[in-house]
Design an enzyme around this catalytic site. Structure first.
Site, mmCIF file in Angstrom:
data_model
loop_
_atom_site.group_PDB
_atom_site.id
_atom_site.type_symbol
_atom_site.label_atom_id
_atom_site.label_comp_id
_atom_site.label_asym_id
_atom_site.label_seq_id
_atom_site.Cartn_x
_atom_site.Cartn_y
_atom_site.Cartn_z
ATOM 1 C CG ASP A 17 12.552 29.220 48.758
ATOM 2 O OD1 ASP A 17 11.497 29.869 48.666
ATOM 3 O OD2 ASP A 17 13.472 29.304 47.925
ATOM 4 C CB CYS A 239 9.869 34.341 46.489
ATOM 5 S SG CYS A 239 10.057 35.945 47.265
ATOM 6 C CG ASN A 248 12.979 26.112 46.276
ATOM 7 O OD1 ASN A 248 12.145 26.502 47.067
ATOM 8 N ND2 ASN A 248 14.075 26.779 45.998
#
Ligand code: HMG
Ligand code: MG
Length: 299
Positions: A17, A239, A248
């Site tokens: 991610d 994203c 994150n």
């Protein structure tokens, strides 16, 4: 009194991610070094990479090389949305696969080019087969709270999607606040319902930190008896198909909060910050997380 576990599990998602959204592509060699440094800091579960279209996400085009060269230790997850990716992952030796679907149709269409229903129909036989073959399956539920296109998501819709995955035998649900918009009350309410509905699957909370509410959301999820958290070293990532979403929650800040509350993670904070320091020259923006700043000032 607060409900607090004695220990919690971090699922490190930085190499996937974190790096999938990097403006400049990080070399395979530096990714492998990052993964090894995270393992040496004590990370036991990690999303290493993703098997997705290199046209959509060029940063993850070296997934095969990552799997071929990584040190085999702990639970090593690879993310993939479809049959082609699952087959490639298995051929590369993966034994733990993460699939992903958005509760929001619009987001799912932008991320995977399918409606949520189309994705679920395609995933069902694939997941049943993976489970028959003894592969660990994690289902990542995007836009579980809010969608950048559709707004607030009804908790019932998230629960109903999770119900389908649980019915197909997945081992883990990773329930995501994709754009970092959830509040601690929303986190507590949704995770309380999820824990009650699905007591037998591993339940993981995945918070992006766009509005700096991720640590509060993690604390709220702890109150709902969640003890597994996705996070990204250095707070890297986001994203590419969720406008406005930043990285994150930073692993070093989560680990510090948990340790300060007496919750063990098995992760060495200094070695984790060292891993961040070693990848920092190869990412586009300087890392500026709370614990990393303190670590650098001390060094
Ligand atoms: P499409 O264009 O509809 O797919 O994309 P297609 O089936 O028509 O195939 C198009 C091309 O991609 C073909 O190649 C396929 O072979 C190839 P071509 O013939 O044009 O040369 N292809 C693949 N190549 C490698 N691996 C594959 C694969 N599948 C097809 N698995 C597709 C559909 C799903 C492929 C595309 O939309 C895609 O790759 N999307 C990935 C998006 C993504 O990675 N997003 C970020 C991860 S999700 C996330 O970050 C959220 C999460 O963190 C939780 C949260 O925070 O919410 C998990
Ligand atoms: Mg994410």
């Amino acid at each position: 009194m607060f409900i607090l576990p004695n220990s919690a599990t971090i699922i490190e998602v930085g190499p996937r991610d974190g790096l999938q959204n990097e403006a400049k592509v990080v070399s395979t060699e530096h990714k492998l070094q990052f993964i090894e440094n995270l393992q040496q800091a004590g990370v036991q579960e990690m999303e290493l990479t993703s098997f997705v279209s290199p046209k959509w996400v060029p940063q993850m085009a070296d997934a095969k090389d990552i799997l071929a060269n990584v040190e085999k230790t702990g639970r090593q997850l690879v993310l993939t949305p479809n049959e082609k990716g699952i087959n490639a992952a298995l051929e590369s030796g993966a034994r733990a696969v993460a699939v992903f679907v958005g509760v929001s149709n619009t987001f799912n269409k932008k991320n995977i080019n399918k409606t949520t229903d189309e994705s679920m129909k395609a995933l069902k036989p694939l997941i049943l087969q993976l489970k028959q073959d003894g592969v660990f399956v994690r289902a990542c539920i995007s836009t579980a709270f809010h969608c950048p296109f559709e707004g607030a998501i009804e908790p019932e819709d998230t629960l109903s999607l999770c119900q389908q995955f649980v019915g197909w035998g997945v081992d883990e649900l990773s329930v995501a606040d994709t754009i970092g918009m959830a509040t601690p009350t929303e986190s507590y309410e949704l995770f309380s319902q999820l824990k009650e509905a699905f007591p037998d699957v591993l339940m993981t909370a995945h918070f992006h930190d766009t509005r700096k509410m991720a640590l509060a959301n993690i604390f709220a999820a702890l109150q709902a008896s969640v003890d597994r958290f996705d996070s990204s070293a250095g707070g890297l990532g986001g994203c590419p198909f969720a406008p406005g979403a930043t990285g994150n929650v930073a692993t070093e800040d989560v680990v510090n909060m948990l340790h300060q509350m007496g919750i063990e993670t098995g992760i060495d904070l200094d070695r984790l910050c060292e891993a961040v320091q070693k990848i920092e020259p190869y990412v586009s923006n300087p890392v500026d997380t709370g614990m990393y700043r303190l670590y650098k000032n001390r060094a």
